[in-house]
Design an enzyme around this catalytic site. Sequence first.
Site, PDB file in Angstrom:
ATOM      1  N   GLY A  75     -45.173 -31.889   0.963  1.00 43.03           N
ATOM      2  CA  GLY A  75     -43.805 -31.510   0.622  1.00 43.03           C
ATOM      3  C   GLY A  75     -42.685 -30.595   1.522  1.00 43.03           C
ATOM      4  O   GLY A  75     -41.821 -30.283   1.325  1.00 43.03           O
ATOM      5  N   TRP A  77     -41.198 -32.390   4.292  1.00 41.21           N
ATOM      6  CA  TRP A  77     -40.401 -32.494   4.227  1.00 41.21           C
ATOM      7  C   TRP A  77     -39.309 -32.712   2.965  1.00 41.21           C
ATOM      8  O   TRP A  77     -37.973 -32.477   3.065  1.00 41.21           O
ATOM      9  CB  TRP A  77     -40.264 -34.199   4.288  1.00 41.21           C
ATOM     10  CG  TRP A  77     -40.779 -34.682   6.166  1.00 41.21           C
ATOM     11  CD1 TRP A  77     -41.182 -33.721   6.940  1.00 41.21           C
ATOM     12  CD2 TRP A  77     -39.817 -35.767   7.044  1.00 41.21           C
ATOM     13  NE1 TRP A  77     -40.831 -34.268   8.456  1.00 41.21           N
ATOM     14  CE2 TRP A  77     -40.532 -35.444   8.334  1.00 41.21           C
ATOM     15  CE3 TRP A  77     -39.463 -36.288   6.332  1.00 41.21           C
ATOM     16  CZ2 TRP A  77     -40.012 -36.218   9.541  1.00 41.21           C
ATOM     17  CZ3 TRP A  77     -39.358 -37.808   7.440  1.00 41.21           C
ATOM     18  CH2 TRP A  77     -39.817 -37.761   8.333  1.00 41.21           C
ATOM     19  N   ASP A 133     -46.073 -39.106  -3.773  1.00 44.80           N
ATOM     20  CA  ASP A 133     -47.611 -39.724  -2.780  1.00 44.80           C
ATOM     21  C   ASP A 133     -48.654 -39.955  -3.772  1.00 44.80           C
ATOM     22  O   ASP A 133     -48.822 -39.989  -5.057  1.00 44.80           O
ATOM     23  CB  ASP A 133     -47.714 -37.978  -2.661  1.00 44.80           C
ATOM     24  CG  ASP A 133     -48.406 -38.358  -1.273  1.00 44.80           C
ATOM     25  OD1 ASP A 133     -48.564 -38.075   0.342  1.00 44.80           O
ATOM     26  OD2 ASP A 133     -49.852 -38.943  -1.485  1.00 44.80           O
ATOM     27  N   ASP A 149     -49.093 -44.681  -6.339  1.00 45.97           N
ATOM     28  CA  ASP A 149     -48.760 -45.560  -5.100  1.00 45.97           C
ATOM     29  C   ASP A 149     -47.107 -46.073  -5.550  1.00 45.97           C
ATOM     30  O   ASP A 149     -47.151 -47.179  -5.847  1.00 45.97           O
ATOM     31  CB  ASP A 149     -49.785 -46.840  -5.460  1.00 45.97           C
ATOM     32  CG  ASP A 149     -49.758 -47.473  -3.591  1.00 45.97           C
ATOM     33  OD1 ASP A 149     -48.311 -47.837  -3.427  1.00 45.97           O
ATOM     34  OD2 ASP A 149     -50.606 -48.413  -3.955  1.00 45.97           O
ATOM     35  N   ASP A 179     -42.626 -39.965   6.232  1.00 44.11           N
ATOM     36  CA  ASP A 179     -43.476 -39.637   7.500  1.00 44.11           C
ATOM     37  C   ASP A 179     -45.284 -39.879   7.819  1.00 44.11           C
ATOM     38  O   ASP A 179     -46.194 -39.356   8.083  1.00 44.11           O
ATOM     39  CB  ASP A 179     -43.324 -37.718   7.785  1.00 44.11           C
ATOM     40  CG  ASP A 179     -43.845 -37.561   8.827  1.00 44.11           C
ATOM     41  OD1 ASP A 179     -43.982 -37.656  10.018  1.00 44.11           O
ATOM     42  OD2 ASP A 179     -44.348 -36.336   8.525  1.00 44.11           O
ATOM     43  N   LYS A 231     -41.288 -43.275  10.165  1.00 45.70           N
ATOM     44  CA  LYS A 231     -42.763 -43.129  11.191  1.00 45.70           C
ATOM     45  C   LYS A 231     -43.442 -44.039  11.458  1.00 45.70           C
ATOM     46  O   LYS A 231     -43.873 -45.123  10.968  1.00 45.70           O
ATOM     47  CB  LYS A 231     -42.999 -41.861  11.197  1.00 45.70           C
ATOM     48  CG  LYS A 231     -43.878 -40.747  11.668  1.00 45.70           C
ATOM     49  CD  LYS A 231     -45.418 -39.816  11.317  1.00 45.70           C
ATOM     50  CE  LYS A 231     -45.777 -39.369  12.104  1.00 45.70           C
ATOM     51  NZ  LYS A 231     -46.938 -38.324  11.686  1.00 45.70           N
TER      52      LYS A 231
END
Length: 281
Positions: A75, A77, A133, A149, A179, A231
């Site tokens: 968490g 970000w 997540d 998902d 990320d 990312k």
Amino acid sequence: MSFRPCPILRKKLSSASRSWLSRQSRDPYIKQRNASPNAYRSRSAFKLLELNAAWGSFLSKKDVRAVVDLGAAPGGWSQVVAEKLGWIDPAAPDWDDPDVPNDYTFPPGRVPGADALSSWSSKHGRGVIVSVDLLPMAPIPGVHTMQMDFLSPQAGAAIKAALSTPENPSGMADIILSDMAANFSGYKTRDVESSLDICQSVFDFAKDNLHVRDTPQGATKGHRGGILLLKHFAHPLLQEFRKRLLEPNFYAVHYIKPTSSRAESAEGYWLCRGWKGVTSS
């Protein structure tokens, strides 16, 4: 968190864990995180802070009212986004740290997974933040957490429903953040393929969920549509992905390696601005 275990404990640690502790104790961003009242849950929070400050404070724009953080746990970000949208004021440390090796013993009272609500003072901000997540995530004021998902059939509808407000009836996102990185296998080919798979999955999600903003009079191309911050790990296959999918579908794609990213890491970020709303693939 202290990264200096007692001599008895140090003898019991594996060489990999001792190396990890040594690196962490020297890392200036780890030191800053531990010394700061902000106490972000992850070191990567400083990367997002740096990226946001260097690229026009894109998280703080007044027209940003819907943000999705993919692969959000633990968490860090999401904490940064909640700050920028005015949902939280940092007040006290949060000891949730996902990078600690399994054989490290935490000092008393500093246990991973502590409820973040006791560490942050909340206020009424603007917009909606959705964090997704597969792993559970302790609550953050102003953030809707979804343990699922993001590519599952039900995820798209659930995220749109959470983002839907009178100001954003379409439920589309102004900014999508990722990320995410797979666990390293040690085999370069497999790790590159994993990075490429993640980038492709995030792009597929963005195609259906990123906002295409009407072009205001005099606006620059970079502000005409939604933003994707993605990312990746440097490799020719990832550069081919950028040329094939990102550059045709965004007005501007910037490669950035933050100073807070470790020099030995191949990681970098693409800041993709101005989603055109097309779906070439």
